[in-house]
Motif scaffolding. Structure first.
Motif, PDB file in Angstrom:
ATOM      1  N   ASN A 374       0.862  -1.188   0.000  1.00  0.00           N
ATOM      2  CA  ASN A 374       0.000   0.000   0.000  1.00  0.00           C
ATOM      3  C   ASN A 374       0.897   1.237   0.000  1.00  0.00           C
ATOM      4  O   ASN A 374       1.344   1.703   1.033  1.00  0.00           O
ATOM      5  N   VAL A 375       1.164   1.770  -1.168  1.00  0.00           N
ATOM      6  CA  VAL A 375       2.156   2.842  -1.293  1.00  0.00           C
ATOM      7  C   VAL A 375       1.570   4.038  -2.028  1.00  0.00           C
ATOM      8  O   VAL A 375       0.544   3.924  -2.705  1.00  0.00           O
ATOM      9  N   PRO A 376       2.214   5.216  -1.936  1.00  0.00           N
ATOM     10  CA  PRO A 376       1.741   6.402  -2.659  1.00  0.00           C
ATOM     11  C   PRO A 376       1.775   6.179  -4.164  1.00  0.00           C
ATOM     12  O   PRO A 376       2.593   5.413  -4.680  1.00  0.00           O
ATOM     13  N   ALA A 377       0.916   6.895  -4.887  1.00  0.00           N
ATOM     14  CA  ALA A 377       0.788   6.706  -6.331  1.00  0.00           C
ATOM     15  C   ALA A 377       2.086   6.977  -7.081  1.00  0.00           C
ATOM     16  O   ALA A 377       2.415   6.290  -8.052  1.00  0.00           O
ATOM     17  N   GLY A 378       2.856   7.962  -6.630  1.00  0.00           N
ATOM     18  CA  GLY A 378       4.069   8.348  -7.332  1.00  0.00           C
ATOM     19  C   GLY A 378       5.127   7.262  -7.394  1.00  0.00           C
ATOM     20  O   GLY A 378       5.994   7.277  -8.274  1.00  0.00           O
ATOM     21  N   LEU A 412      -3.791   0.144 -11.906  1.00  0.00           N
ATOM     22  CA  LEU A 412      -3.203   0.604 -10.648  1.00  0.00           C
ATOM     23  C   LEU A 412      -2.860   2.084 -10.741  1.00  0.00           C
ATOM     24  O   LEU A 412      -3.212   2.882  -9.847  1.00  0.00           O
ATOM     25  N   ALA A 413      -2.205   2.485 -11.829  1.00  0.00           N
ATOM     26  CA  ALA A 413      -1.807   3.880 -12.004  1.00  0.00           C
ATOM     27  C   ALA A 413      -3.019   4.781 -12.219  1.00  0.00           C
ATOM     28  O   ALA A 413      -3.100   5.881 -11.649  1.00  0.00           O
ATOM     29  N   TYR A 414      -3.975   4.308 -13.003  1.00  0.00           N
ATOM     30  CA  TYR A 414      -5.130   5.132 -13.342  1.00  0.00           C
ATOM     31  C   TYR A 414      -6.059   5.350 -12.146  1.00  0.00           C
ATOM     32  O   TYR A 414      -6.575   6.461 -11.941  1.00  0.00           O
ATOM     33  N   LYS A 415      -6.230   4.310 -11.352  1.00  0.00           N
ATOM     34  CA  LYS A 415      -7.162   4.421 -10.225  1.00  0.00           C
ATOM     35  C   LYS A 415      -6.573   5.205  -9.052  1.00  0.00           C
ATOM     36  O   LYS A 415      -7.275   5.924  -8.350  1.00  0.00           O
ATOM     37  N   LEU A 416      -5.260   5.050  -8.837  1.00  0.00           N
ATOM     38  CA  LEU A 416      -4.629   5.759  -7.723  1.00  0.00           C
ATOM     39  C   LEU A 416      -4.281   7.205  -8.072  1.00  0.00           C
ATOM     40  O   LEU A 416      -4.121   8.032  -7.175  1.00  0.00           O
TER      41      LEU A 416
END
Length: 533
Positions: A374-378, A412-416
């Motif tokens: 569970n990590v930040p989007a960046g 993952l990238a699009y949703k976060l």
């Protein structure tokens, strides 16, 4: 497929560790496949052995794989004819008149690799076979040639705007976009992901730097010093995958014609390109642009047609000019095919270990670990890159890695980060870059094997000399993804930083290894300027 957890890493790890430790790649690969078979059979060694051979047979009889195997034999036949007719030596002599130094030879290999961008397999074949006699004369090690060959195969094909790769890449992006109802065009996203493919970009740049400066590090420094000072382009005791000279003997004549080389090779290229267009156009529906045609092309069949054309043209030339008799030509064809046997065995086992990793869930386990964080989007691009690196290195497949990770990376990238397209572009780029890392340097990758094969290098020597350079480019990529996570999103800023880091790392490592091995600055002499005959 059973749930083996961390044990699912056993098949690829056993193969990789044994390959490096024993330097017996066939034994290592078979061991990895067998371990996977035993695991898939509930740890029963008898049924596991049966499962192992089922995988081997299934991979040999797979249509695409069988086409590649026949293509390999035909390439061997074509090389046999060209070599025995004296064509290879004629071209080498003609080019060597302009190639005065080992630097010239190394740079020419790099340039050819960049220019033959449309397919990684074709790249390895043409660059390896064309440059081998030239680099041998200029005392460039076979390890260095294999590195040049490999570094301009998958890394170049993966970012070329027209290649056999781009159709597959666009298809993966399009499928993920459709599931998420993303209206952005897949080509638009693909194009914006290219500047974030840090590994591919810096792998290509690094081989140019070392070819031009002759400053090396790691095992390559020893290999290049050996070749330059002793003239031994392979180490004593090495087992080149494709030993043309030992398999075919000396050419029938040292004064062959360049036409015996040029026209068969041009036939290979032209018919392959024609095959890509024909098969792609036949499978294409509606309006078809160049990239859509390539995306639908059957590259294996196209290469098969090209290699057959190569054999036919070479055979016609040597018989029409009475350079060889029918009996001599047939012998050259058979001996040329024979030299592909070792490489063919390795290819079949490399495909089989992919079956083993699928059966025990290696990729699923690795992806699961990445998803659970569970990590930040960046930081998503960094995680994806590291995951793709590991999967591709342990399974030896870039396209397999793309297929596994792209359906996860894009959602993952699009949703976060729905409002930050840079994270989406970087995540797509990270999948491709990480997948190419393994394709470039894994000992069980088909293109790594083919680079060893067509450069005439010992396979394990190629792997061990190339990995330090691959790790250098990958490390620069990791730093840039970390900077991306810290908020620096623009590739206009990141790429120059990466170039500075790459040059700094190369300089430091060449200095350090130079001191370690007693070679000032890690710089090997330029032949023949700085070494007498």
């Amino acid at each position: 497929m059973g749930d083996f957890g961390i044990l699912s890493l056993l098949p690829p790890l056993v193969a990789i560790v044994l390959a490096i430790w024993t330097k017996r790649v066939v034994f290592a690969l078979f061991s990895g496949v067998w371990i996977g078979g035993v695991m898939a059979a509930g740890w029963n060694p008898v049924t596991g052995t049966i499962k192992t051979f089922e995988w081997v047979i299934n991979n040999v009889t797979d249509s695409w794989n069988a086409t590649i195997l026949v293509f390999d034999f035909l390439i061997g036949a074509g090389v046999g004819l060209i070599y025995k007719s004296g064509g290879v030596h004629a071209v080498a002599n003609a080019i060597t008149k302009r190639i005065k130094t080992s630097r010239d030879a190394s740079l020419l290999g790099w340039l050819l690799g960049v220019l033959i961008f449309f397919d990684d397999y074709t790249n390895t074949i043409i660059v390896g076979n064309t440059m081998r006699p030239i680099t041998d004369k200029m005392r460039v090690s076979r390890e260095m040639l294999a590195y040049i060959d490999d570094s301009t195969a998958a890394p170049v094909a993966g970012i070329a705007i027209v290649s056999t790769w781009i159709g597959y890449e666009l298809g993966l992006i399009k499928e993920a976009f459709e599931k998420l109802n993303i209206t952005m065009g897949e080509y638009y996203a693909w194009l914006h992901s290219v500047p974030y493919r840090f590994y591919s970009i810096f792998a290509i740049i690094l081989v140019f730097i070392v070819a031009y400066t002759h400053r090396h590090y790691g095992a390559m420094l020893k290999a290049e010093m050996r070749a330059r000072t002793t003239g031994k382009v392979v180490r004593d005791g090495a087992k080149p995958l494709m030993a043309t000279e030992s398999d075919l003997g000396l050419p029938k004549t040292e004064k062959g014609s360049v036409h015996f080389f040029i026209w068969p090779v041009l036939s290979l290229i032209f018919v392959t390109l024609l095959g890509l267009y024909y098969t792609g156009k036949s499978a294409c529906e509606g309006e078809c642009g160049v990239m859509k045609i390539l995306g639908n092309a059957d590259s294996a069949t196209s290469l098969l047609w090209g290699s057959f054309a190569m054999v036919i043209v070479a055979l016609t030339l040597v018989l029409a000019t009475k350079t060889m008799t029918v009996e001599e030509a047939e012998s050259a064809i058979i001996q040329g095919m024979k030299q592909m046997m070792m490489a063919t065995v390795i290819l079949v086992l490399a495909w089989s270990i992919k079956s083993a990793t699928e059966a025990v869930g290696t990729a699923d386990y690795v992806v699961g670990l990445a998803q659970s964080a569970n990590v930040p989007a960046g930081i998503i691009p960094l995680i994806i890159f590291l995951t793709a690196m590991f999967i591709s290195f342990t399974t030896g497949t870039s396209w397999g890695t793309f297929g596994i990770l792209m359906p996860i990376a894009i959602p993952l990238a699009y949703k976060l980060a729905p409002n930050d397209p840079h994270i989406l572009y970087a995540s797509i780029g990270a999948v491709f870059a990480g997948g190419i890392f393994g394709d470039h340097c894994s000992p069980i990758s088909d293109t790594t094997i083919m680079s060893s094969m067509f450069s005439g290098s010992d396979h394990i020597d190629h792997v061990t000399t190339q990995i330090p350079y691959a790790v250098t480019a990958a490390s620069v990529g990791i730093v840039l993804y970390l900077l991306f996570a810290a908020g620096i999103r623009s590739p206009v800023v990141l790429l120059p930083i990466g170039l500075v880091l790459l040059i700094a790392a190369w300089y430091f490592l060449s200095e350090w290894y130079g001191k370690k091995y007693g070679v000032p600055h890690g710089r090997v002499p330029i032949y023949p300027t700085e070494i007498s005959e």
